[in-house]
Design a protein around this motif. Structure first.
Motif, mmCIF file in Angstrom:
data_model
loop_
_atom_site.group_PDB
_atom_site.id
_atom_site.type_symbol
_atom_site.label_atom_id
_atom_site.label_comp_id
_atom_site.label_asym_id
_atom_site.label_seq_id
_atom_site.Cartn_x
_atom_site.Cartn_y
_atom_site.Cartn_z
ATOM 1 N N SER A 149 1.020 -0.867 -0.199
ATOM 2 C CA SER A 149 -0.005 -0.134 0.187
ATOM 3 C C SER A 149 0.806 1.579 0.006
ATOM 4 N N ALA A 150 2.408 1.689 0.191
ATOM 5 C CA ALA A 150 2.688 2.672 0.122
ATOM 6 C C ALA A 150 3.204 2.987 -0.605
ATOM 7 N N VAL A 151 3.113 1.608 -1.796
ATOM 8 C CA VAL A 151 3.801 2.339 -2.977
ATOM 9 C C VAL A 151 2.771 2.417 -4.118
ATOM 10 N N THR A 152 1.474 1.713 -3.865
ATOM 11 C CA THR A 152 0.044 1.966 -4.422
ATOM 12 C C THR A 152 0.328 3.122 -5.158
ATOM 13 N N MET A 153 0.547 3.291 -6.892
ATOM 14 C CA MET A 153 0.380 4.122 -7.572
ATOM 15 C C MET A 153 1.346 5.783 -7.204
ATOM 16 N N ARG A 154 2.664 4.421 -6.739
ATOM 17 C CA ARG A 154 3.247 6.123 -6.477
ATOM 18 C C ARG A 154 4.745 5.962 -7.759
ATOM 19 N N HIS A 155 5.176 7.002 -8.348
ATOM 20 C CA HIS A 155 6.249 6.668 -9.147
ATOM 21 C C HIS A 155 8.011 6.358 -7.690
ATOM 22 N N VAL A 156 9.229 5.551 -8.607
ATOM 23 C CA VAL A 156 9.688 4.896 -7.419
ATOM 24 C C VAL A 156 11.216 5.965 -8.569
ATOM 25 N N LEU A 157 11.943 5.292 -7.680
ATOM 26 C CA LEU A 157 13.108 5.648 -8.022
ATOM 27 C C LEU A 157 14.230 4.363 -7.353
ATOM 28 N N ILE A 158 14.861 3.516 -7.663
ATOM 29 C CA ILE A 158 15.500 2.932 -7.583
ATOM 30 C C ILE A 158 16.934 3.105 -7.514
ATOM 31 N N VAL A 159 17.647 3.192 -6.406
ATOM 32 C CA VAL A 159 19.574 3.488 -6.485
ATOM 33 C C VAL A 159 20.102 2.336 -6.190
ATOM 34 N N ASP A 160 21.264 2.626 -6.739
ATOM 35 C CA ASP A 160 22.212 1.589 -6.545
ATOM 36 C C ASP A 160 23.766 1.874 -6.595
ATOM 37 N N ASP A 161 24.557 1.577 -6.088
ATOM 38 C CA ASP A 161 26.194 1.404 -6.307
ATOM 39 C C ASP A 161 26.214 1.454 -7.777
#
Ligand SMILES: [Zn+2]
Ligand SMILES: [Zn+2]
Length: 318
Positions: free
Chosen positions: A221-233
């Protein structure tokens, strides 16, 4: 004798200690200058991380024609997508990176990850922030920033998650350069369900199988309809980014983008391979590193003995 301190009281004290210790770390660096962790040259008196200016400026920045989706080098000047993205489009909208995973960039990442030279995370995080800024014109005004998690066994071994540290530093720098952009760190959103085998030395297909189903979202529910940016090294073949993006989209995320500090790029043709080999042979040896492979980012874990000599640094709470 033990003192019973309530948890809320304890976290308050921890916060105070963190605030007090941070300038102490910088002061230690400034008053007790060492030699550069990457090239061994003497450092000037005022230096927050034991890496010299010359090494920072040697970090290779990405340039040249790149795939508009994943950022890999293009095999043809007449297309905007690489072959891999044409054959199997990735689940993420776009992947961006600051520099190539080779030379001083690889050395600096190893210094942070394996040498635990935490102050290097400040400069590397700002570089990651510059990579993320490439998305400023096209990405939504609000982004959930999700660092790629470590499995708990790897976390226990390393003691911190470099992706989370870099994400926090990048967000802090972007608050100054892109104040209108709302980037929220959501570090516990993604979970690594199993300890995956190291990706080093695996073929692209083996890498995909290795991370398939490795990620899950703790609270969909925290990410539903959210725009996400995955970050890694580091991004090598993109298998980890694809698996993490799939988990987030399955949980209901509206879109996923990817930003890494460094990425590998395919070299095309014998000239590119020869250039890569010459560049590698001209590179001064790295103190404490046993890695000797360049090109498509085969990540070898260096000896930590010489990096550890720069201790103590405050371990970040990541
Ligand atoms: Zn140096
Ligand atoms: Zn591509």
């Amino acid at each position: 004798m033990t003192i019973d301190v309530p948890p809320s009281e304890m976290s308050r004290w921890r916060a105070v200690v963190r605030v007090l210790r941070s300038p102490l770390d910088c002061l230690t660096c400034a008053l007790l200058p060492a030699s550069c962790a990457l090239c061994g040259s003497s450092l000037p008196l005022l230096s927050f991380a034991p890496i010299c200016e010359s090494c920072w400026t040697e970090i290779p920045v990405l340039s040249g024609p790149a795939c508009s989706r994943c950022g890999d080098a293009l095999d043809s000047p007449v297309t905007t997508l690489c072959r891999a993205c044409r054959l199997a489009p990735p689940p993420f909208v776009r992947a961006v990176a600051y520099g190539l995973y080779q030379g001083r960039m690889r050395d600096a990442i190893h210094a942070l990850k394996y040498g635990r030279i935490y102050p290097a995370g400040g400069t590397l995080g700002r570089m990651l922030g510059e990579a993320i800024a490439q998305l400023a014109g096209e990405a939504p005004a609000e982004l959930f920033v999700v660092p790629v998690p470590l499995h708990r066994s790897k976390y226990a071994q390393r003691g911190f998650n470099q992706a989370r540290l870099l994400a926090a530093e990048a967000i802090a720098s972007l608050r100054k350069t892109q104040p209108q952009w709302r980037l929220t760190l959501a570090a516990s959103t993604l979970m690594r369900l199993r300890a995956t085998e190291s990706q080093a030395g695996l073929t692209p297909r083996q890498r995909r199988l290795n991370v398939r189903g490795a990620f899950s979202v703790s609270d969909p529910s925290a990410v539903t309809m959210r725009h996400v940016l995955i970050v890694d090294d580091i991004l090598t073949t993109g298998a980890t980014a694809r698996a993490a993006a799939q988990a987030l989209l399955r949980a209901g995320a509206a879109s996923v983008r990817v930003a890494t500090l460094a990425r590998a790029r395919r070299a095309f043709g014998p000239a590119a391979a020869a250039h890569s080999a010459v560049a590698e042979s001209m590179r001064p040896p790295v103190r404490g590193s046993t890695s000797s492979v360049s090109g498509n980012a085969i990540e070898n874990q260096p000896s930590t003995s010489s990096f550890r000599s720069f201790m103590p640094y405050r371990q970040p709470s990541f």
